[in-house]
Design a protein around this motif. Structure first.
Motif, PDB file in Angstrom:
ATOM      1  N   GLN A 182       0.828  -1.209   0.000  1.00 51.48           N
ATOM      2  CA  GLN A 182       0.000   0.000   0.000  1.00 51.48           C
ATOM      3  C   GLN A 182       0.859   1.255   0.000  1.00 51.48           C
ATOM      4  O   GLN A 182       0.530   2.246  -0.643  1.00 51.48           O
ATOM      5  N   ARG A 183       1.972   1.193   0.714  1.00 49.86           N
ATOM      6  CA  ARG A 183       2.851   2.368   0.788  1.00 49.86           C
ATOM      7  C   ARG A 183       3.487   2.662  -0.564  1.00 49.86           C
ATOM      8  O   ARG A 183       3.677   3.809  -0.935  1.00 49.86           O
ATOM      9  N   GLY A 184       3.837   1.592  -1.316  1.00 51.95           N
ATOM     10  CA  GLY A 184       4.481   1.799  -2.609  1.00 51.95           C
ATOM     11  C   GLY A 184       3.534   1.882  -3.774  1.00 51.95           C
ATOM     12  O   GLY A 184       3.974   2.015  -4.923  1.00 51.95           O
ATOM     13  N   ALA A 185       2.213   1.783  -3.509  1.00 55.29           N
ATOM     14  CA  ALA A 185       1.243   1.806  -4.602  1.00 55.29           C
ATOM     15  C   ALA A 185       1.161   3.189  -5.224  1.00 55.29           C
ATOM     16  O   ALA A 185       1.184   4.211  -4.538  1.00 55.29           O
ATOM     17  N   ILE A 186       1.060   3.208  -6.551  1.00 53.87           N
ATOM     18  CA  ILE A 186       0.844   4.454  -7.274  1.00 53.87           C
ATOM     19  C   ILE A 186      -0.331   4.256  -8.230  1.00 53.87           C
ATOM     20  O   ILE A 186      -0.735   3.131  -8.517  1.00 53.87           O
ATOM     21  N   CYS A 187      -0.885   5.347  -8.676  1.00 52.71           N
ATOM     22  CA  CYS A 187      -2.039   5.324  -9.582  1.00 52.71           C
ATOM     23  C   CYS A 187      -3.221   4.589  -8.952  1.00 52.71           C
ATOM     24  O   CYS A 187      -4.070   4.036  -9.663  1.00 52.71           O
ATOM     25  N   GLY A 188      -3.264   4.554  -7.620  1.00 50.55           N
ATOM     26  CA  GLY A 188      -4.370   3.928  -6.918  1.00 50.55           C
ATOM     27  C   GLY A 188      -4.446   2.433  -7.075  1.00 50.55           C
ATOM     28  O   GLY A 188      -5.512   1.847  -6.885  1.00 50.55           O
ATOM     29  N   ASP A 189      -3.319   1.775  -7.392  1.00 50.92           N
ATOM     30  CA  ASP A 189      -3.326   0.336  -7.642  1.00 50.92           C
ATOM     31  C   ASP A 189      -2.121  -0.302  -6.964  1.00 50.92           C
ATOM     32  O   ASP A 189      -0.979  -0.025  -7.337  1.00 50.92           O
ATOM     33  N   PRO A 190      -2.340  -1.189  -5.980  1.00 52.94           N
ATOM     34  CA  PRO A 190      -1.199  -1.842  -5.313  1.00 52.94           C
ATOM     35  C   PRO A 190      -0.362  -2.695  -6.249  1.00 52.94           C
ATOM     36  O   PRO A 190       0.791  -3.011  -5.934  1.00 52.94           O
ATOM     37  N   GLU A 191      -0.920  -3.108  -7.384  1.00 56.45           N
ATOM     38  CA  GLU A 191      -0.160  -3.902  -8.349  1.00 56.45           C
ATOM     39  C   GLU A 191       0.854  -3.049  -9.114  1.00 56.45           C
ATOM     40  O   GLU A 191       1.747  -3.588  -9.763  1.00 56.45           O
TER      41      GLU A 191
END
Length: 275
Positions: free
Chosen positions: A100-109
């Motif tokens: 969650q901390r490294g997620a970008i563009c609202g997507d954990p993937e």
């Protein structure tokens, strides 16, 4: 017959002789003297089948029950597994928090870091730029700078195209070698007079030169496009990009793309251009 019944019969016969019509009276019957006069049901133990397929106990039904007992659909008791060790639970929680901390563009993937708006010279620049580290567990080397729409198109390409195309070859996909992303420049072959910007100058494009496998081997566009072993994989990878991206160029497009795939999310296209 009782005395009361005899008296009632005599009164009825006398009234009939005088021509009077009397209502019909039911005859009184004496109650049974003993319980043996009433049939009693025979009480026998009820035989229940082992499984509720039916209550027929014939040979065919018994055979069906025996078959069902070994069926995967037969009811069975399920033993609950032991509680997971606290260390495993904590590791899973830590991993989820890190994702969650490294997620970008609202997507954990999609893992990476946000950059924000990049203002470049002469119309170059990226609105809402991000630096992508990995997508769906596949590392990107180097980390490309793109906008979120392009990052999301890459996720679709990787999960629905690249990973299935490679399959179990070399243990599967580990990384993609990125040789082009955001840079302020014209299109290939464009002159300085018309100043038609490349999609790279807007953060809409990525160039992929190789697919790194978990075994350590790399499938490269330059050396394997026409190979017997990996050429079919690269062609499926190229084809699967046509759809998520507006433009897909490879070795068949021109000499400038003989060693990489160019994919972009050009906003001016109404459909995909794949070559």
């Amino acid at each position: 017959m009782t005395a009361a019944a005899n008296e009632a019969d005599e009164m009825d016969s006398g009234a009939a002789d005088r021509g009077q019509v009397l209502p019909i009276r039911p005859r009184l019957r004496t109650a049974p003297n003993t319980a043996t006069d009433v049939p009693q049901p025979e009480m026998r133990p009820r035989e229940e089948p082992a499984l509720s397929i039916g209550y027929d106990t014939g040979p065919q039904r018994r055979a069906e029950r025996d078959l069902f007992a070994f069926s995967p659909f037969a009811p069975r008791s399920v033993e609950r597994p032991d509680a997971r060790p606290a260390a495993i639970v904590q590791a899973a929680i830590t991993q989820a928090v890190e994702r969650q901390r490294g997620a970008i563009c609202g997507d954990p993937e999609i893992q990476g870091e946000p950059i924000g708006t990049i203002d470049g010279p002469g119309g170059c620049g990226v609105e809402g730029a991000v630096k992508v580290r990995s997508i769906a567990g596949v590392n990107l080397q180097t980390n490309p700078t793109v906008d979120c729409r392009t990052a999301q198109a890459m996720k679709t390409w990787i999960t629905n195209g690249i990973i299935p195309a490679v399959g179990g070859t070399g243990g599967g996909v580990a990384r993609l070698r990125v040789v082009g992303h955001y840079v302020c420049r014209n299109r290939v072959g464009g002159s300085s007079g018309n100043r038609r910007l490349s999609e790279h100058a807007l953060g809409h494009a990525v160039d992929i030169a190789g697919i790194g496998l978990k075994s350590g081997r790399e499938i490269t566009v330059l050396t394997d496009w026409n190979s017997r072993s990996d050429g079919a994989i690269l062609r499926r990878v190229w084809q699967s990009a046509c759809g998520p991206f507006g433009t897909v160029l490879g070795p068949n497009a021109n000499a400038a793309h003989r060693d990489h795939f160019h994919v972009d999310t050009a906003r001016y296209r109404s459909g995909a251009y794949c070559r």
